[in-house]
Write an enzyme that holds these catalytic residues in place. Structure first.
Site, PDB file in Angstrom:
ATOM      1  CB  SER A 184       9.404  32.561 -24.154  1.00  0.00           C
ATOM      2  OG  SER A 184       8.245  31.764 -24.131  1.00  0.00           O
ATOM      3  CG  HIS A 212      12.966  34.989 -25.376  1.00  0.00           C
ATOM      4  ND1 HIS A 212      12.886  35.842 -24.292  1.00  0.00           N
ATOM      5  CD2 HIS A 212      11.702  34.640 -25.665  1.00  0.00           C
ATOM      6  CE1 HIS A 212      11.626  35.969 -23.932  1.00  0.00           C
ATOM      7  NE2 HIS A 212      10.875  35.251 -24.746  1.00  0.00           N
ATOM      8  CE  LYS A 257       9.748  39.042 -24.753  1.00  0.00           C
ATOM      9  NZ  LYS A 257       8.896  38.185 -25.569  1.00  0.00           N
TER      10      LYS A 257
HETATM   11  C1  PLP Z   1       7.509  38.207 -25.913  1.00  0.00           C
HETATM   12  C2  PLP Z   1       7.343  37.222 -27.008  1.00  0.00           C
HETATM   13  C3  PLP Z   1       6.609  37.544 -28.144  1.00  0.00           C
HETATM   14  C4  PLP Z   1       5.808  38.797 -28.259  1.00  0.00           C
HETATM   15  O1  PLP Z   1       6.566  39.917 -28.473  1.00  0.00           O
HETATM   16  P1  PLP Z   1       5.990  41.327 -27.960  1.00  0.00           P
HETATM   17  O2  PLP Z   1       6.755  42.314 -28.711  1.00  0.00           O
HETATM   18  O3  PLP Z   1       6.232  41.339 -26.493  1.00  0.00           O
HETATM   19  O4  PLP Z   1       4.518  41.332 -28.282  1.00  0.00           O
HETATM   20  C5  PLP Z   1       6.586  36.635 -29.170  1.00  0.00           C
HETATM   21  N1  PLP Z   1       7.222  35.454 -29.081  1.00  0.00           N
HETATM   22  C6  PLP Z   1       7.903  35.107 -27.993  1.00  0.00           C
HETATM   23  C7  PLP Z   1       8.593  33.783 -27.956  1.00  0.00           C
HETATM   24  C8  PLP Z   1       7.984  35.969 -26.920  1.00  0.00           C
HETATM   25  O5  PLP Z   1       8.632  35.603 -25.814  1.00  0.00           O
END
Ligand code: PLP
Length: 397
Positions: A184, A212, A257
């Protein structure tokens, strides 16, 4: 002042002194990749809305229609009366998109990981994590009370020696590897084929966080060169793209995302999903996501798997290629481009300079990234205009 209040203030003061105090920024308006903050228009290079779906009218329409039909809230947890046809359909469609038997939706990706990991692993088991694993994996691992071992980022030799140790020292234990397919804060890829081979050799389980990668990888041939991708496959993630999906026991991701809505999921075998329904505390003891959110997620999945989705993916990858050529760096493997600057001060100063020029690129600091690796984190979207990207690159030269 009470001693509690004094404790709070001194902690904040200490963070301030170290350049680590965080503050919320209030956004006044969002129009595609343009946001206004405090009356100023800014080009937004900080969101994870990689395909621009968060502002897509089809998602808003699906959400509004479902809210009209089901109301705004799910009214209870999934196991009581919070499971609507929208939730069930979303889970079926997610499983089909990932090529797994089943899938389970949680209210966030964070909840998916912190609920699933401790339900699957416990005292006497062994969890092996990549050093740069996201907080949700670390928290899930800690909550499990399993023995933890960390390997340096993407270091296969060290991973192998941990696996070997785990097998010898704890022959009866379940052994689980936790890693991300796209990291991330660095945007780089895990060596997934090698990790899968190692975990099979040592009889371990792989929990893969595709937060991601979904919507970003798995794209048409010719856009990223030799991907071997098939059209309409943008929701598969990296495991699916590499044809490794059915060798990864637990595929986790977010709906917040590239899919542009909110929520998290786990995809895998029917038995895995049934187990989580019975054991994952963040699933059981939490109000179900709103049916309207589930409906918007379904609309997002439909787009990602359509010709329009392929066009958005191509657009994203063209944008990435453009930024790379402007900055004279190699083409990124994901939509995340870190510019590592080192000190917190330097990262903050650079972010402030860009902000002054009308570009919102966040400075990422400890504890989100290791100390002395503070950075600017540029994220690109299919919704960026080439002019915005060229202007940003110009400023960064
Ligand atoms: C954003 C993220 C999460 C969490 O997901 P949410 O739906 O925002 O709680 C988990 N793992 C990674 C690698 C992330 O970047």
């Amino acid at each position: 002042m009470t001693s509690f209040e004094a404790f709070l203030r001194s902690a904040l003061q200490e963070a301030e002194t170290q350049g680590l105090r965080r503050k919320l920024r209030e956004i006044d308006t969002i129009r595609g990749t343009t946001i206004t903050i405090g009356g100023r228009e800014l080009h937004n290079f900080s969101s994870n809305d990689y395909l621009g779906l968060a502002g897509h009218p089809a998602l808003a329409a699906a959400m509004a229609e479902a809210a009209g039909c089901w109301g705004t809230g799910a009214t209870a947890s999934r196991l009581i009366c919070g499971t609507t046809k929208e939730h069930a359909a979303l889970e079926e469609e997610l499983a089909a998109a990932k090529g797994t038997e089943a899938a389970l939706v949680f209210s966030t990706g964070m909840a998916a990981a912190t609920g699933a990991i401790p339900s699957l692993m416990g005292k006497g088991d062994v969890i092996i994590l990549d050093k740069l694993a996201h907080a949700c994996l670390i928290d899930g691992a800690r909550a499990s009370e399993a023995l933890l071992r960390v390997f340096p980022h993407n270091d296969l030799e060290k991973l192998k020696s941990h696996l070997k140790w785990a097998r010898e020292a704890h022959p009866a234990a379940k052994v689980m590897i936790l890693t991300e397919s796209i990291f991330s804060m660095d945007g780089d890829l895990a060596p997934l084929a090698e990790i899968v081979a190692l975990k099979e050799r040592y009889g371990a389980i792989l929990f893969l966080d595709e937060a991601h990668a979904v919507g970003v990888r798995g794209i048409p041939v010719g856009v990223r060169g030799n991907s071997g991708g098939v059209l309409g496959q943008g929701a598969r993630g990296l495991a699916g793209e590499l044809g490794l999906g059915d060798r990864v026991e637990i595929q986790m991701g977010t709906l917040g995302k590239a899919l542009g809505v909110s929520g998290g999921y786990i995809a895998g075998s029917r038995a895995l999903i049934d187990f989580l329904i019975n054991r994952a505390r963040s699933f059981i003891f939490s109000t179900a996501p709103s049916p309207a959110v589930a409906a918007a997620c379904r609309a997002a999945l439909r787009i990602v798997q359509s010709e329009e989705g392929d066009a958005l993916l191509s657009r994203l990858h063209q944008n990435l290629a453009l930024l790379a050529s402007e900055l004279k760096i190699s083409t990124p493997q994901s939509a995340i481009i870190p510019i590592i600057l080192g000190s917190e001060e330097r990262a903050l100063a650079e972010a402030a300079r860009l902000l002054e020029a009308g570009f919102f690129v966040p400075a990422i600091r400890y504890p989100t990234v290791p100390r002395n690796t503070a950075r600017l984190r540029i994220t690109l979207s299919a919704a960026h205009e080439p002019e915005q990207i060229k202007a940003l690159a110009e400023l960064m030269k």
